[in-house]
Design an enzyme around this catalytic site. Structure first.
Site, PDB file in Angstrom:
ATOM      1  N   GLY A 101      11.149  58.208  -5.438  1.00  0.00           N
ATOM      2  CA  GLY A 101      11.863  56.959  -5.729  1.00  0.00           C
ATOM      3  C   GLY A 101      13.306  57.134  -5.319  1.00  0.00           C
ATOM      4  O   GLY A 101      13.748  58.243  -5.003  1.00  0.00           O
ATOM      5  N   GLY A 136      22.691  62.633  -7.632  1.00  0.00           N
ATOM      6  CA  GLY A 136      22.755  61.270  -7.092  1.00  0.00           C
ATOM      7  C   GLY A 136      23.816  61.089  -6.014  1.00  0.00           C
ATOM      8  O   GLY A 136      24.155  59.970  -5.642  1.00  0.00           O
ATOM      9  N   ARG A 189      23.608  51.883   4.482  1.00  0.00           N
ATOM     10  CA  ARG A 189      22.769  51.865   5.672  1.00  0.00           C
ATOM     11  C   ARG A 189      22.247  50.443   5.881  1.00  0.00           C
ATOM     12  O   ARG A 189      21.884  49.770   4.909  1.00  0.00           O
ATOM     13  CB  ARG A 189      21.626  52.834   5.378  1.00  0.00           C
ATOM     14  CG  ARG A 189      20.433  52.771   6.244  1.00  0.00           C
ATOM     15  CD  ARG A 189      19.261  53.486   5.573  1.00  0.00           C
ATOM     16  NE  ARG A 189      19.448  54.917   5.442  1.00  0.00           N
ATOM     17  CZ  ARG A 189      18.821  55.652   4.532  1.00  0.00           C
ATOM     18  NH1 ARG A 189      18.004  55.109   3.645  1.00  0.00           N
ATOM     19  NH2 ARG A 189      19.017  56.950   4.477  1.00  0.00           N
ATOM     20  N   ASP A 267       7.562  59.433   2.473  1.00  0.00           N
ATOM     21  CA  ASP A 267       8.613  58.593   1.880  1.00  0.00           C
ATOM     22  C   ASP A 267       9.763  58.380   2.860  1.00  0.00           C
ATOM     23  O   ASP A 267      10.665  57.588   2.581  1.00  0.00           O
ATOM     24  CB  ASP A 267       9.141  59.201   0.569  1.00  0.00           C
ATOM     25  CG  ASP A 267       9.668  60.610   0.753  1.00  0.00           C
ATOM     26  OD1 ASP A 267       8.909  61.457   1.274  1.00  0.00           O
ATOM     27  OD2 ASP A 267      10.821  60.874   0.391  1.00  0.00           O
ATOM     28  N   ASN A 268       9.728  59.081   3.981  1.00  0.00           N
ATOM     29  CA  ASN A 268      10.757  58.873   4.998  1.00  0.00           C
ATOM     30  C   ASN A 268      10.219  58.073   6.183  1.00  0.00           C
ATOM     31  O   ASN A 268      10.822  58.067   7.254  1.00  0.00           O
ATOM     32  CB  ASN A 268      11.315  60.222   5.471  1.00  0.00           C
ATOM     33  CG  ASN A 268      12.227  60.850   4.428  1.00  0.00           C
ATOM     34  OD1 ASN A 268      12.747  60.161   3.553  1.00  0.00           O
ATOM     35  ND2 ASN A 268      12.402  62.156   4.502  1.00  0.00           N
ATOM     36  N   ASP A 277      16.834  57.994   7.519  1.00  0.00           N
ATOM     37  CA  ASP A 277      17.029  59.124   6.624  1.00  0.00           C
ATOM     38  C   ASP A 277      17.227  60.428   7.391  1.00  0.00           C
ATOM     39  O   ASP A 277      16.310  61.232   7.545  1.00  0.00           O
ATOM     40  CB  ASP A 277      15.863  59.247   5.629  1.00  0.00           C
ATOM     41  CG  ASP A 277      16.357  59.855   4.312  1.00  0.00           C
ATOM     42  OD1 ASP A 277      17.562  60.137   4.210  1.00  0.00           O
ATOM     43  OD2 ASP A 277      15.539  60.056   3.399  1.00  0.00           O
TER      44      ASP A 277
HETATM   45  P1  AMP Z   1      15.144  63.022   0.946  1.00  0.00           P
HETATM   46  O1  AMP Z   1      14.809  64.434   1.196  1.00  0.00           O
HETATM   47  O2  AMP Z   1      16.605  62.669   1.193  1.00  0.00           O
HETATM   48  O3  AMP Z   1      14.245  62.084   1.663  1.00  0.00           O
HETATM   49  O4  AMP Z   1      14.955  62.785  -0.622  1.00  0.00           O
HETATM   50  C1  AMP Z   1      13.758  63.036  -1.288  1.00  0.00           C
HETATM   51  C2  AMP Z   1      13.874  62.599  -2.723  1.00  0.00           C
HETATM   52  O5  AMP Z   1      14.896  63.339  -3.407  1.00  0.00           O
HETATM   53  C3  AMP Z   1      14.235  61.139  -2.928  1.00  0.00           C
HETATM   54  O6  AMP Z   1      13.592  60.712  -4.084  1.00  0.00           O
HETATM   55  C4  AMP Z   1      15.733  61.205  -3.087  1.00  0.00           C
HETATM   56  O7  AMP Z   1      16.232  60.072  -3.757  1.00  0.00           O
HETATM   57  C5  AMP Z   1      15.876  62.455  -3.932  1.00  0.00           C
HETATM   58  N1  AMP Z   1      17.200  63.096  -3.797  1.00  0.00           N
HETATM   59  C6  AMP Z   1      17.689  63.768  -2.738  1.00  0.00           C
HETATM   60  N2  AMP Z   1      18.928  64.241  -2.998  1.00  0.00           N
HETATM   61  C7  AMP Z   1      19.246  63.857  -4.242  1.00  0.00           C
HETATM   62  C8  AMP Z   1      20.386  64.028  -5.098  1.00  0.00           C
HETATM   63  N3  AMP Z   1      21.469  64.707  -4.691  1.00  0.00           N
HETATM   64  N4  AMP Z   1      20.337  63.494  -6.333  1.00  0.00           N
HETATM   65  C9  AMP Z   1      19.269  62.809  -6.745  1.00  0.00           C
HETATM   66  N5  AMP Z   1      18.167  62.628  -6.014  1.00  0.00           N
HETATM   67  C10 AMP Z   1      18.139  63.126  -4.777  1.00  0.00           C
HETATM   68 MG    MG Z   2      14.296  60.263   2.056  1.00  0.00          MG
END
Ligand code: AMP
Ligand code: MG
Length: 466
Positions: A101, A136, A189, A267-268, A277
């Site tokens: 999410g 976050g 974005r 999810d990407n 992403d």
């Molecule tokens: P990503 O690898 O950027 O596609 O992220 C995968 C998941 O990890 C998604 O649910 C992102 O929202 C969550 N996520 C990545 N980095 C953070 C962060 N620094 N804080 C909170 N959630 C994160």
């Molecule tokens: Mg992602």
């Protein structure tokens, strides 16, 4: 007031109006959570994409208004009234994760332009119910990397999200993969949908076939309107086929750009096939199918040469999710032409990048000539370890002698191994004289974004805020 009020006063000719009711609300609260943005200590504007702003009618925002909306995240009038963290799951490195999410982002606004429904979504805008202990936040370097990826990919003709805005926020972050503490940024974005394959997968996991049907209708209405006349099983089939073809095309453009996305989790993957992403991505220095971008991808699952197979695997996961609502979907049949579409798009984009046109009319002969060109080009690059981007640059418009002799890798073009490829290039015509004469091609070296080039662009920012 800005946004809607401003546009009513002075509409921009390329823009429709900001929506009074954002389409995302059609899905309802099963699909998102209202969240509050983080409050940041400082705002320093680092990037404002004026061209993208024009697309959505926001190009005339003052600096204060821009900051109010894309740093403080005060809603745009008449648009989404409170940020929405979107719910999704997904396969990460082929393992199902039901705890994803929007963990550091949200959907902020939607715009119906003349041709497309566009979203503004954030990255690094604070914690949400999906942060899983994460902060976050986004590092400024992460934002900087995403700006460069989106700009370069767009110039190569890749269907990509755009970086709309970046503010540095005055916070510092701890990251194990960057010298820490490191500076933070918040990115916005502009994207053609934030519906991921994992948005469907979550509904399958929760056994919510009615919501799958609802999401399918939403996707068709807003992203595949050519399918609106179809229903149920047939609609699901045609939707999956359309997504498959679109994704095959995007993947072909990555391959012809030497781009390694790095984290092709479900999810990407956007259902519009828009690439997005950009985390640990890389561009290939030289052609190497095993080249892997992410240091945490220890088996090379998402290496350059495996991208088409990874994407196809992801399509099967999307298909399996839709089977929860439409159990008779025949995925093998639906995805049977993925390889063929991918290959024909590889040909199309190889020719586009080389500014060439195949002169043959007879389809089988034309196809075979394209196969020869692409095969010989990649064989040459592999054998000679030529620079990926420089090779496309040198061979632009057919590999003209004055360009080849100017190239930093000119010796390669006198070798026996180049002869066959050169003869094949001679069978093609120049597609656009204007492109052939573009001043960019008077340079000796191609513009590339290899990791050391990226780091040397970042260093003065890190050292001297330059
Ligand atoms: P990503 O690898 O950027 O596609 O992220 C995968 C998941 O990890 C998604 O649910 C992102 O929202 C969550 N996520 C990545 N980095 C953070 C962060 N620094 N804080 C909170 N959630 C994160
Ligand atoms: Mg992602």
């Amino acid at each position: 007031m800005v946004g809607l009020a401003f546009q009513l006063r002075k509409p921009h000719k390329r823009t429709m109006s900001v929506l009074t009711t954002a389409p995302i609300y059609e899905l309802g609260p099963d699909f998102y959570d209202e969240v509050s943005p983080a409050t940041f200590p400082h705002a320093t504007l680092r990037y404002r994409n004026q061209q993208a702003a024009q697309e959505v009618g926001l190009s005339e925002l003052t600096a204060d208004e821009w900051q109010k909306h894309f740093w403080a995240f005060q809603p745009l009038p008449g648009n989404i009234h409170k940020p929405l963290a979107l719910r999704y799951h997904g396969h990460q490195f082929q393992s199902y994760n039901p705890q994803l999410g929007d963990g550091r982002g949200f959907l902020f606004a939607q715009f119906q332009t003349a041709s497309k429904l566009l979203d503004l979504g954030t990255k690094g805008s604070g914690q949400t119910p999906y942060s899983r202990g994460g902060d976050g936040r986004l590092t400024l370097k992460g934002a900087f990397r995403e700006i460069l990826a989106t700009e370069l990919l767009e110039s190569y003709g890749v269907n990509t999200s755009k970086t709309f805005s970046v503010f540095e926020t005055g916070e510092t972050l701890e990251r194990h993969d960057e010298p820490s503490p490191t500076r933070a940024g918040v990115l916005v974005r502009l994207s053609h949908s934030h519906i991921r394959f994992g948005t469907f997968q979550r509904l399958a996991y929760l056994k919510e076939p009615e919501n799958i049907k609802k999401l399918l209708s939403y996707c068709v209405k807003h992203y595949y309107p050519q399918l609106t006349l179809y229903k149920d099983h047939e609609l699901a089939t045609l939707f999956l086929q359309a997504v498959s073809h679109a994704v095959a095309e995007t993947t072909a453009t990555w391959m012809m750009s030497g781009f390694v996305h790095g984290v092709l989790n479900t999810d990407n993957m956007n259902i519009t096939a828009e690439s997005f992403d950009y985390g640990p991505y890389r561009f290939l220095p030289t052609y190497d199918p095993r080249f892997t971008a992410a240091y945490f991808d220890q088996t090379g699952l998402y290496c350059f040469g495996r991208q088409p197979a990874s994407v196809r695997w992801n399509l099967y996961q999307l298909g399996a999710a839709l089977q929860t609502a439409f159990p008779d979907l025949s995925l093998d049949e639906i995805f049977a032409d993925f390889g063929e579409v991918f290959t024909s798009q590889v040909h199309h984009y190889a020719l586009k990048r080389l500014n060439l046109r195949n002169p043959l009319q007879e389809p089988t002969q034309a196809w075979e000539l394209n196969v020869s060109l692409v095969t010989q080009l990649f064989q040459f690059m592999e054998e000679e370890k030529s620079l990926f981007e420089q090779t496309f640059f040198d061979l632009h418009s057919g590999g003209q002698p004055e360009r080849l002799t100017r190239s930093p890798q000119k010796d390669l073009y006198t070798k026996e191994s180049f002869k066959k490829l050169h003869d094949t290039l001679d069978c093609f015509e120049i597609a656009s004289e204007e492109r052939a004469q573009h001043p960019y091609f008077e340079k000796e070296t191609a513009c590339s974004l290899l990791i050391d080039e990226l780091e040397s662009l970042w260093k003065p920012i890190a050292d001297n805020d330059d």
